[in-house]
Every structure is written in structure tokens, then in C-alpha cells.
Design a protein around this motif. Structure first.
Motif, PDB file in Angstrom:
ATOM      1  N   UNK A  62       0.826  -1.208   0.000  1.00  0.00           N
ATOM      2  CA  UNK A  62       0.000   0.000   0.000  1.00  0.00           C
ATOM      3  C   UNK A  62       0.863   1.261   0.000  1.00  0.00           C
ATOM      4  N   UNK A  63       2.040   1.193   0.582  1.00  0.00           N
ATOM      5  CA  UNK A  63       2.975   2.309   0.486  1.00  0.00           C
ATOM      6  C   UNK A  63       3.320   2.569  -0.975  1.00  0.00           C
ATOM      7  N   UNK A  64       3.536   1.482  -1.731  1.00  0.00           N
ATOM      8  CA  UNK A  64       3.824   1.619  -3.160  1.00  0.00           C
ATOM      9  C   UNK A  64       2.645   2.228  -3.904  1.00  0.00           C
ATOM     10  N   UNK A  65       1.425   1.820  -3.540  1.00  0.00           N
ATOM     11  CA  UNK A  65       0.234   2.387  -4.180  1.00  0.00           C
ATOM     12  C   UNK A  65       0.066   3.862  -3.818  1.00  0.00           C
ATOM     13  N   UNK A  66       0.385   4.223  -2.575  1.00  0.00           N
ATOM     14  CA  UNK A  66       0.301   5.622  -2.171  1.00  0.00           C
ATOM     15  C   UNK A  66       1.302   6.481  -2.941  1.00  0.00           C
ATOM     16  N   UNK A  67       2.426   5.867  -3.326  1.00  0.00           N
ATOM     17  CA  UNK A  67       3.453   6.590  -4.074  1.00  0.00           C
ATOM     18  C   UNK A  67       3.209   6.571  -5.582  1.00  0.00           C
TER      19      UNK A  67
END
Length: 372
Positions: A62-67
Motif C-alpha cells: 500500500x505504500x507503493x500504491x500511495x506513491x
């Protein structure tokens, strides 16, 4: 862009390891037999969610999706403001600032980004974290002070001559203040709620529908409004527990989400289980729950200090009333904003941007492209 730097979320593994340790060592308080959600967040539900948090939820995913979308930090009047900035694909894309509320975050709008930036009627989306929330500076400001920052962000840092704004929950007050104070640059505003009767209105001026709404709000306030009273009076006392315990933080946030959605659809109403946890994680990894709650105190101090009420302006306002929001009549909205569009929606609730993003995106597009 002026005084703006690129930003990416990179949470250290140490923070995630510490979270895992705290989750594993939770001291559960127990709950009254058969109480369900009647006493607050259901322990049975929360234990199930925490098990999923520990065994299945993947922050790095989800960190990757937020970025995925461009993010920045802007220096706005000396305050660091985190925001997403996604340009619309059409030549006539309208600049639109979307402001979140509590207990959500800028993540509230992530499902709407592709819906509002594609097609012939698209938007340049600016989605900031309110100061005190998430990745913005840990400075709690009143709603009116946040509106002052947004005006500078949009016209100064980003260089727009005019822009549009939308908000609900806490951001309703921010968006109202933008329309009231900066009508020369705010071309239109949109709301999902417009405030509530707080006993200051003259009953002689209220319609029967408004009086019924006021009665409903009073009843709701006694049943569900404790969180706002705590935030507005003793936020620091609560912050110690919420900043120290991820389960405590989750329990407090879920209690409010449940106030606007029946327990059986609490996950659906917030866009799914992973969305619930990602939103909680944003508070946890930034340690921003304390300053987020202080915004209520800042608004209360502004009110207690005798600040003059915001004046109604002629800025065109659209209002969408979702079925699981408090059902205010149109005339209540007309007291404070220039209502040119009032739509009762067929589905959705307080977190419509997460629950029914397509419906909400269509509402925003139809309204903002109907005005100049």
C-alpha cells in the motif's frame, strides 16, 4: 511551482517492526457480554481486524500504491503542507482542491483520482493533508486558518488564478471559509454536509423541516458526539493512549466510522478492510493523531474567542446529500452557502469518496462543469 519539493513515503522497517511488537502484546480490556458495538468498538470485531493486520495486511504494497501518484511538500506561509498533485488529461482541466476530514486522511480520495483526471471533463487535482494530519507538518490549525493556507497553495505555490474546492466533515468548514473569504479566486464549492444546528439559531426563523433536523442532530450528538467533545476540550489526555497503542488508535477511529455506518457494512462503507487499515497506518506511521484531534480544539478556541461568523457569499455551491448522512433540508444549506445544485444521492454515506467513488466523481464533474 514555487517553494515545492517532490516527496515519497518511505516508512522505516524499524517503525513496522515496532508496530508488529505492539500488536502482538496488546492488553485486551474485555467487553460486556453481548454488547456488540453498543458500548463502542466491538472487541470481537477489532480482534479479527488486528489478526488480519498482523497476518495479511501488507503496508509495503500500500505504500507503493500511495506513491503511485505525484506527491509534494510545499512551504505555505512557513508551514510544510503535503499534497498530491495530478494533472487532468483534458485541455480545459479545472483546478480542484479536495480536502479530507477526520478520522480519514488525504487517502480518502485515492479511488477518485483516475475518475476525475481522465476524459474531456477532467480536473487538475490537488489533494493535501491538512496540517496536523499525515505527512504535513504537525501543526494544528483552525479550519479558517487552513483555508488561508489553501488559498496561498493554489494561487501562490501552484499559480492558479481561480480554482474550485470540495469538502465534507471538518473540511466542510475549510471549504466554507474559502468561499466566504476568497470569492475572487474560488469559482465554485461543493459539500456533502453544511454544518449542524447547535442551538444558536432563532427557532422563529426555522422551517418545520429544519426544526426536525435540529432535533435529530441533538439526539445524535448525545449518542455519538462524545469524540468531538473530547477532541475540542481534552485532546492531549486522549493522545497518550492513541499514540502509544495501535489497537487503541484503531478502536477510536473505528468507533467514529461505525457512527456513520451500521456495523455489518463498516468495511464496505470505508472502501474495504485494506482501506481501513491503510488509513489507520497513515496516522500511526506519522504519529499525527494528537495534532489531528487538536484541530477541533483550534476551532473551538476560535469560536470561544468571539470570532465573527463567516459571511455567506455568492460563490456557486453544489450539495450532495448521501442517504447515510444526517438528512438536512435544502433550506438549511441555503442559510450558509449559495446553493445552485442540491442532489439527494441514492447510495453511499459519510465516506462516499471511498464507498461509491464513481457516483461521487460523477456528481463533482456534473456540478463543476455546469458552472463557469
Amino acid at each position: 511551482m514555487k517553494n515545492v519539493t517532490e516527496f515519497r513515503i518511505t516508512v522505516s522497517q524499524q517503525v513496522l517492526d515496532d508496530l508488529k511488537h505492539r500488536l502482538q502484546n496488546t492488553r485486551w480490556p474485555g467487553e460486556a457480554d453481548g454488547s456488540g458495538w453498543a458500548f463502542g468498538t466491538s472487541e470481537a470485531y477489532l480482534k479479527n481486524l488486528v489478526h488480519y493486520w498482523q497476518t495479511s495486511y501488507d503496508w509495503r504494497k500500500h505504500e507503493s500504491l500511495l506513491n503511485k501518484y505525484p506527491q509534494y511538500i510545499a512551504d505555505v506561509n512557513g508551514i510544510k503542507v503535503h499534497f498530491q498533485y495530478i494533472k487532468g488529461k483534458s485541455n480545459n482541466a479545472k483546478p480542484l482542491i479536495l480536502t479530507h476530514g477526520w478520522p480519514d486522511s488525504y487517502y480518502r480520495f485515492h479511488k477518485m483520482i483516475p475518475l476525475l483526471t481522465e476524459g474531456n471533463q477532467s480536473f487538475d487535482l490537488v489533494i493535501p493533508s491538512i496540517p496536523g494530519f499525515g505527512f504535513s507538518e504537525k501543526t494544528a490549525l483552525s479550519s479558517e486558518a487552513v483555508a488561508d493556507l489553501w488559498k496561498v497553495l493554489m494561487t501562490g505555490n501552484l499559480g492558479y488564478e481561480k480554482f474550485y474546492a470540495a469538502g465534507g466533515d471538518i473540511s466542510m468548514n475549510v471549504t466554507k471559509a474559502l468561499a466566504s473569504k476568497y470569492a475572487e479566486v474560488v469559482a465554485g464549492v461543493h459539500f456533502t454536509d453544511v454544518g449542524y444546528p447547535m442551538g444558536q439559531e432563532d427557532p422563529a426563523t426555522m422551517t418545520e423541516a429544519e426544526k426536525q433536523f435540529a432535533g435529530f442532530v441533538q439526539q445524535w450528538w448525545y449518542a455519538e458526539g462524545a469524540y468531538a467533545m473530547v477532541h475540542a476540550t481534552k485532546p492531549q489526555s486522549l493522545a497518550y493512549g492513541l499514540n502509544d497503542s495501535p489497537v487503541g488508535l484503531a478502536g477510536w477511529i473505528l468507533s467514529f466510522i461505525n457512527a456513520g455506518a451500521p456495523a455489518e457494512i463498516i468495511e464496505e462503507a470505508f472502501g474495504g478492510r485494506d482501506a481501513l487499515l491503510t488509513n489507520i497506518m497513515i496516522y500511526w506511521v506519522t504519529q499525527s493523531v494528537s495534532t489531528s484531534m487538536r484541530m477541533y480544539k483550534a476551532d473551538a478556541i476560535a469560536q470561544w474567542s468571539g470570532a465573527q461568523p463567516l459571511k455567506k457569499t455568492n460563490v456557486p455551491a453544489g450539495v450532495a446529500l448521501f442517504p447515510r448522512e444526517a438528512q438536512f433540508p435544502k433550506e438549511w444549506a441555503e442559510r450558509s452557502v449559495n446553493v445552485v445544485s442540491f442532489n439527494k444521492m441514492k447510495e453511499g454515506g459519510h465516506f462516499a469518496a471511498l464507498e461509491v467513488p464513481g457516483v461521487f466523481a460523477d456528481e463533482l464533474r456534473n456540478f463543476f462543469y455546469s458552472i463557469k
